[in-house]
Design a protein around this motif. Structure first.
Motif, PDB file in Angstrom:
ATOM      1  N   SER A  94      -6.111   1.726   8.634  1.00  0.00           N
ATOM      2  CA  SER A  94      -6.231   3.088   8.124  1.00  0.00           C
ATOM      3  C   SER A  94      -7.585   3.661   8.511  1.00  0.00           C
ATOM      4  O   SER A  94      -8.483   2.950   8.957  1.00  0.00           O
ATOM      5  CB  SER A  94      -6.075   3.110   6.593  1.00  0.00           C
ATOM      6  N   VAL A  95      -7.742   4.958   8.302  1.00  0.00           N
ATOM      7  CA  VAL A  95      -8.984   5.629   8.692  1.00  0.00           C
ATOM      8  C   VAL A  95     -10.144   5.208   7.813  1.00  0.00           C
ATOM      9  O   VAL A  95     -11.296   5.488   8.119  1.00  0.00           O
ATOM     10  CB  VAL A  95      -8.813   7.155   8.604  1.00  0.00           C
ATOM     11  N   THR A  96      -9.869   4.527   6.733  1.00  0.00           N
ATOM     12  CA  THR A  96     -10.919   4.134   5.792  1.00  0.00           C
ATOM     13  C   THR A  96     -11.477   2.745   6.067  1.00  0.00           C
ATOM     14  O   THR A  96     -12.385   2.305   5.389  1.00  0.00           O
ATOM     15  CB  THR A  96     -10.346   4.150   4.362  1.00  0.00           C
ATOM     16  N   GLY A  97     -10.943   2.051   7.066  1.00  0.00           N
ATOM     17  CA  GLY A  97     -11.407   0.707   7.367  1.00  0.00           C
ATOM     18  C   GLY A  97     -10.564  -0.373   6.725  1.00  0.00           C
ATOM     19  O   GLY A  97     -10.757  -1.553   6.989  1.00  0.00           O
ATOM     20  N   SER A 206     -11.250   6.521 -10.546  1.00  0.00           N
ATOM     21  CA  SER A 206     -11.172   5.377  -9.635  1.00  0.00           C
ATOM     22  C   SER A 206      -9.797   5.282  -8.988  1.00  0.00           C
ATOM     23  O   SER A 206      -9.680   5.014  -7.784  1.00  0.00           O
ATOM     24  CB  SER A 206     -11.487   4.094 -10.403  1.00  0.00           C
ATOM     25  N   ALA A 207      -8.729   5.520  -9.783  1.00  0.00           N
ATOM     26  CA  ALA A 207      -7.370   5.464  -9.242  1.00  0.00           C
ATOM     27  C   ALA A 207      -7.165   6.521  -8.160  1.00  0.00           C
ATOM     28  O   ALA A 207      -6.547   6.261  -7.125  1.00  0.00           O
ATOM     29  CB  ALA A 207      -6.354   5.656 -10.362  1.00  0.00           C
ATOM     30  N   VAL A 208      -7.687   7.711  -8.404  1.00  0.00           N
ATOM     31  CA  VAL A 208      -7.569   8.780  -7.415  1.00  0.00           C
ATOM     32  C   VAL A 208      -8.285   8.400  -6.120  1.00  0.00           C
ATOM     33  O   VAL A 208      -7.786   8.649  -5.014  1.00  0.00           O
ATOM     34  CB  VAL A 208      -8.144  10.097  -7.977  1.00  0.00           C
ATOM     35  N   LYS A 209      -9.432   7.752  -6.253  1.00  0.00           N
ATOM     36  CA  LYS A 209     -10.180   7.327  -5.063  1.00  0.00           C
ATOM     37  C   LYS A 209      -9.394   6.279  -4.276  1.00  0.00           C
ATOM     38  O   LYS A 209      -9.317   6.335  -3.044  1.00  0.00           O
ATOM     39  CB  LYS A 209     -11.540   6.775  -5.472  1.00  0.00           C
ATOM     40  N   GLY A 212      -6.569   7.840  -2.480  1.00  0.00           N
ATOM     41  CA  GLY A 212      -7.049   8.578  -1.315  1.00  0.00           C
ATOM     42  C   GLY A 212      -7.361   7.692  -0.130  1.00  0.00           C
ATOM     43  O   GLY A 212      -7.278   8.124   1.024  1.00  0.00           O
ATOM     44  N   VAL A 213      -7.699   6.432  -0.410  1.00  0.00           N
ATOM     45  CA  VAL A 213      -8.019   5.498   0.669  1.00  0.00           C
ATOM     46  C   VAL A 213      -6.803   5.245   1.557  1.00  0.00           C
ATOM     47  O   VAL A 213      -6.899   5.173   2.780  1.00  0.00           O
ATOM     48  CB  VAL A 213      -8.545   4.165   0.083  1.00  0.00           C
ATOM     49  N   PRO A 216      -3.631   8.656   3.790  1.00  0.00           N
ATOM     50  CA  PRO A 216      -3.476   9.141   5.172  1.00  0.00           C
ATOM     51  C   PRO A 216      -2.531   8.315   6.024  1.00  0.00           C
ATOM     52  O   PRO A 216      -1.856   8.847   6.915  1.00  0.00           O
ATOM     53  CB  PRO A 216      -4.910   9.080   5.723  1.00  0.00           C
ATOM     54  N   THR A 217      -2.487   6.996   5.797  1.00  0.00           N
ATOM     55  CA  THR A 217      -1.588   6.158   6.589  1.00  0.00           C
ATOM     56  C   THR A 217      -0.307   5.816   5.838  1.00  0.00           C
ATOM     57  O   THR A 217       0.740   5.608   6.455  1.00  0.00           O
ATOM     58  CB  THR A 217      -2.284   4.839   6.994  1.00  0.00           C
ATOM     59  N   GLN A 218      -0.374   5.755   4.504  1.00  0.00           N
ATOM     60  CA  GLN A 218       0.788   5.276   3.759  1.00  0.00           C
ATOM     61  C   GLN A 218       1.916   6.289   3.699  1.00  0.00           C
ATOM     62  O   GLN A 218       3.087   5.914   3.677  1.00  0.00           O
ATOM     63  CB  GLN A 218       0.379   4.875   2.343  1.00  0.00           C
TER      64      GLN A 218
END
Length: 257
Positions: A94-97, A206-209, A212-213, A216-218
């Motif tokens: 994913s774009v987040t690593g 925290s759940a929202v963060k 968000g991780v 984009p890919t899921q």
């Protein structure tokens, strides 16, 4: 089982074996959406494991009842488990690593109900933790609850609701698989948020963060999983109709198209 069905199953198993081998060869060495080994505190690992127990017990009796009624269902049951193993082993960066992946549990939930999938998912997660370092043994309870229990339950509920509303079967299968996939990641995000609440905003922030991780890919992966599940069911309807009828998939088929 007819010769045509047997040939189809043999080809399908051969294809799944090839894809599995490929996934073992190319799986990236980064964090996957399965909660990794050692990431959750011990108390959370134990709690999620205990929460899984009644569902796993129900799954054991569900599978035993299915096989006692019809031993030929074992082929479809094994295929459902192989489908879960293969596509949930293919980790997409994913774009987040981190990584995201499909779950594959919607197919089994549609064919056998969510209880049976809890056992299939547990077996898959156990093998992935040992063979692929994908997830972990200490986090097995948490991963089982999100991927093998919560996701399949929602898939089954969506499919059942669509059936009652006379939604087209193909659309129903797509929605069940895609939404079950997304729900798995929602539950995982909540699990992580409960263990690591944000200093500002607490668990909800925290759940929202965490959501968000992986969003984009899921989201596109969930769409792909829905399409793949529809394709698999179409193939089964074409080459394994007797087996589908025996497990009750075609029950009420005349009124649900």
């Amino acid at each position: 089982m007819t010769n045509q069905s047997l040939t189809f199953c043999q080809k399908l198993l051969l294809s799944l074996t090839a894809v599995t081998s490929l996934s073992l060869a190319i799986a990236p060495q980064s964090h996957a959406m399965h909660i990794m080994e050692g990431y959750l505190p011990g108390g959370y690992c134990i709690t999620w494991g205990i929460l899984c127990l009644p569902f796993l017990l129900a799954g054991f009796f569900s599978i035993r009842k299915t096989l006692d009624t019809n031993r030929k269902a074992l082929v479809l049951l094994a295929m459902s488990g192989a489908f879960i193993f293969v596509i949930s082993s293919l980790k997409i960066p994913s774009v987040t690593g981190s990584c995201s992946h499909m779950t594959g549990t919607g197919l089994g939930a549609i064919l056998f109900g969510p209880a049976s999938v809890s056992i299939l998912g547990l077996i898959v997660l156990l093998f992935q933790a040992i063979l692929l370092a994908h997830g972990g043994l200490t986090t097995l309870g948490a991963n089982t609850f999100s991927m093998a229990i919560a996701g399949p339950v929602l898939s089954w509920l969506v499919y059942t609701l669509c059936k009652k509303l006379n939604v087209n079967r193909r659309i129903s299968i797509f929605l069940a698989a895609a939404l079950g996939d997304l729900f798995t990641y929602c539950i995982t995000s909540i699990q992580l948020a409960l263990a690591y609440p944000s200093q500002q905003g607490g668990t909800l922030t925290s759940a929202v963060k965490f959501l968000g991780v992986f969003a984009p890919t899921q989201i596109p992966l969930a769409i792909i999983e829905g399409i793949l599940t529809v394709i698999i069911v179409i193939a089964l309807e074409t080459y394994a109709q007797p087996e589908l009828k025996l497990i009750g998939y075609y029950k009420e088929a005349k009124s649900y198209e």
